[in-house]
Design a protein around this motif. Structure first.
Motif, short mmCIF file in Angstrom:
data_model
loop_
_atom_site.label_atom_id
_atom_site.label_comp_id
_atom_site.label_asym_id
_atom_site.label_seq_id
_atom_site.Cartn_x
_atom_site.Cartn_y
_atom_site.Cartn_z
N LEU A 88 0.83 -1.21 0.00
CA LEU A 88 0.00 0.00 0.00
C LEU A 88 0.86 1.25 0.00
CD1 LEU A 88 -2.69 1.52 0.29
CD2 LEU A 88 -2.53 1.15 2.77
N GLN A 89 1.85 1.29 0.89
CA GLN A 89 2.72 2.46 0.94
C GLN A 89 3.55 2.59 -0.33
OE1 GLN A 89 3.38 3.01 5.74
NE2 GLN A 89 4.99 2.01 4.58
N GLY A 90 4.02 1.46 -0.86
CA GLY A 90 4.80 1.51 -2.09
C GLY A 90 3.99 1.99 -3.27
N ALA A 91 2.71 1.61 -3.34
CA ALA A 91 1.85 2.06 -4.44
C ALA A 91 1.62 3.57 -4.36
CB ALA A 91 0.53 1.31 -4.40
N LEU A 92 1.43 4.08 -3.16
CA LEU A 92 1.27 5.53 -3.01
C LEU A 92 2.51 6.28 -3.48
CD1 LEU A 92 -0.46 5.69 0.50
CD2 LEU A 92 -1.54 5.99 -1.73
N ILE A 93 3.67 5.71 -3.19
CA ILE A 93 4.93 6.36 -3.57
C ILE A 93 5.18 6.24 -5.07
CG2 ILE A 93 7.44 6.25 -3.27
CD1 ILE A 93 6.83 5.18 -0.40
N ALA A 94 4.95 5.05 -5.62
CA ALA A 94 5.31 4.80 -7.01
C ALA A 94 4.28 5.35 -7.99
CB ALA A 94 5.49 3.29 -7.23
N TYR A 95 2.99 5.17 -7.72
CA TYR A 95 1.96 5.51 -8.69
C TYR A 95 1.35 6.89 -8.49
CZ TYR A 95 2.23 0.67 -10.24
OH TYR A 95 2.68 -0.52 -10.74
N VAL A 125 4.96 9.70 2.88
CA VAL A 125 4.10 8.52 3.01
C VAL A 125 4.46 7.72 4.25
CG1 VAL A 125 3.49 6.31 1.96
CG2 VAL A 125 3.64 8.36 0.55
N THR A 126 5.73 7.47 4.46
CA THR A 126 6.12 6.63 5.60
C THR A 126 6.06 7.41 6.91
OG1 THR A 126 8.47 7.13 5.17
CG2 THR A 126 7.54 5.15 4.16
N VAL A 183 12.74 -0.83 -17.76
CA VAL A 183 12.43 -1.31 -16.41
C VAL A 183 11.14 -0.66 -15.93
CG1 VAL A 183 13.23 -1.43 -14.02
CG2 VAL A 183 14.87 -1.65 -15.89
N ASN A 184 10.23 -1.48 -15.43
CA ASN A 184 8.98 -0.96 -14.87
C ASN A 184 9.29 -0.45 -13.46
OD1 ASN A 184 6.40 -0.43 -13.94
ND2 ASN A 184 5.51 -2.31 -14.80
N THR A 185 9.73 0.78 -13.39
CA THR A 185 10.23 1.31 -12.12
C THR A 185 9.12 1.38 -11.07
OG1 THR A 185 9.85 3.55 -12.96
CG2 THR A 185 12.06 2.63 -13.23
N ARG A 186 7.90 1.65 -11.46
CA ARG A 186 6.81 1.73 -10.48
C ARG A 186 6.54 0.38 -9.84
NH1 ARG A 186 2.26 5.49 -13.59
NH2 ARG A 186 3.45 7.45 -13.57
N LYS A 187 6.51 -0.64 -10.66
CA LYS A 187 6.26 -1.99 -10.13
C LYS A 187 7.39 -2.42 -9.21
CE LYS A 187 5.65 -6.78 -11.63
NZ LYS A 187 5.57 -7.69 -12.81
#
Length: 455
Positions: free
Chosen positions: A158-165, A173-174, A344-348
């Motif tokens: 969840l936190q990674g999606a907020l940061i990446a997308y 976020v953190t 590279v899919n950097t968001r993923k």
């Protein structure tokens, strides 16, 4: 050309050349900076980070210094065994923090996540699972561990999606997660402490129940040494086959020998920590044996959380160095734009990095909860400080692109040694936090100096 000018030039050419005194110049003395660079270059040739030597030296100074201040109480098998157990939780989270920082991000929520996941695990283990299949079920510990890993992974994703997308900075976020998950940990049980834990779950935290014994410890130690030597040989063979630059043979032997020596030393310390006579007698009689009149000594052996930390370190090292995912992580840290342009899919990848961080927090939450034999609202407080400090002291650059798992685990041992030593000599908790903060600032400063010198 006029005749006069031609005569003057011919006269100058016919004059004998003046003899200049010949002086022998002594070679310039070697600069200390140049010598240091030469040593660093030689260490890099054998693929050994010079900062590792500094960390080992710092660890030796800390150990011998606190041993002197505590009148020999620090370097005892009992204290070192407890030190390794206390380090396990921080070391596991530091492995994930390396990948987070390598991608030029930060995770300030790991301590609060640990408290939240620990409270949920305690609630499920004490109140929900007993209603499902009764108390002391053989699968309770496994279900609790899997639940913690899944819940931590979901929070991290969840936190990674907020940061990446959504392109929200990881710091924000953190930092929000630090507040949210600490509050959620309180709401799970309205601030109540949950205890006791399942008897098969408690060994995850160490203690007498979480020691595997001397024979099993020696078997694991010898197996680890064999893996170290075999791995070094296979890596050298593979490099030779593909025409890569090889380390000198003496360097291969020395590095493998140091690794084996560290493993055997850890086993020796664990086995030298003797069980209390009453506990040893109960264990012997529980197995149907007879306790002799004079008694005998039984060593603890390696602790379960230490073995878990070593296993996590090996797995994350393999992921970072041998799999495509690890190469993508370091590529993003080195140059995010170039990594994205190269496909590279950097968001993923960024989302998965934070998800992996959450999984490791879940494992650490189980270790901390089992060690306390209770789920408390204060669990994980300030753990984010120790985890980030361990990664940075271990050589992970806050600028991204550089970091090692082994260095982070060694950094966790350095941080825990500082805290354990200060507790042993009676330093107050506020002063402990002051020392840890100063050490973190110094580590970042030294990392900046190191990168400037390389540049």
């Amino acid at each position: 050309m006029p005749a006069g000018r031609r005569r003057r030039r011919s006269a100058r050419a016919s004059r004998p050349a003046r003899s200049r005194p010949v002086t022998e110049t002594a070679p310039a003395p070697a600069s200390p900076v140049r010598e240091a660079r030469g040593l660093a270059d030689r260490l890099r040739e054998i693929e050994f980070d010079p900062r590792m030597i500094g960390m080992v030296a710092a660890l030796a100074v800390i150990w011998f210094g606190f041993n002197w201040l505590s009148d020999g109480a620090f370097l005892t098998p009992r204290n070192l065994w407890n030190l390794l157990v206390q380090t396990a939780s921080i070391a596991i989270m530091a492995c994930g923090m390396v990948l987070v920082i390598v991608t030029r991000n930060i995770d300030l929520s790991v301590g609060s996540m640990l408290g939240f996941v620990g409270m949920v695990v305690g609630l499920v283990q004490v109140r929900l699972l007993p209603e499902l299949w009764g108390l002391e079920h053989p699968l309770t510990w496994l279900a609790s561990l899997l639940l913690a890993m899944a819940l931590g992974g979901l929070v991290g994703l969840l936190q990674g999606a907020l940061i990446a997308y959504l392109a929200i900075p990881s710091f924000i976020v953190t930092l929000g997660g630090l507040l949210v998950w600490r509050g959620a940990a309180w709401w799970v049980t309205q601030g109540q402490t949950i205890a006791p834990m399942d008897s098969r779950f408690r060994p995850l935290g160490g203690g007498i129940e979480g020691a595997i014994g001397t024979s099993a410890s020696w078997a694991i130690g010898i197996a680890l040494c064999a893996v170290i030597c075999l791995g070094a040989a296979l890596i050298r063979r593979r490099r030779k086959r593909f025409g890569f630059v090889l380390r000198p043979l003496w360097a291969e032997i020395a590095i493998a020998g140091l690794g084996c020596a560290a493993v055997l030393a850890m086993v020796l310390v664990a086995n030298a920590y003797i069980l209390p006579a009453g506990v040893a007698r109960r264990l012997v009689e529980a197995k149907g044996g007879t306790w002799p009149e004079g008694g005998f000594s039984i060593g603890h052996g390696l602790a379960v959380p230490v073995l878990m930390a070593l296993g996590v370190g090996v797995v994350i090292t393999f992921l970072a160095k041998r799999l495509r995912f690890g190469r993508y992580v370091f590529a993003i840290g080195g140059n995010p734009e170039a990594a994205q342009l190269s496909g590279v899919n950097t968001r993923k990848v960024l989302t998965l990095v934070f998800g992996l961080m959450g999984v490791l927090v879940g494992i650490s939450a189980c270790i901390s909860t089992a060690r306390l034999n209770a789920a408390t609202n204060a669990a994980g407080t300030l753990d984010e400080l120790y985890v980030i400090a361990a990664a940075v002291i271990g050589g992970t650059s806050l600028a991204g692109g550089v970091g090692t798992i082994a260095g982070a685990m060694l950094g966790a041992l350095v941080m825990q040694s500082l805290q354990s030593g200060m507790v042993l000599i009676g330093v107050d908790a506020p002063l402990q936090n002051i020392v840890v903060g100063i050490v973190l600032v110094l580590a970042v400063w030294l990392d900046g100096l190191y990168r400037k010198r390389l540049g």
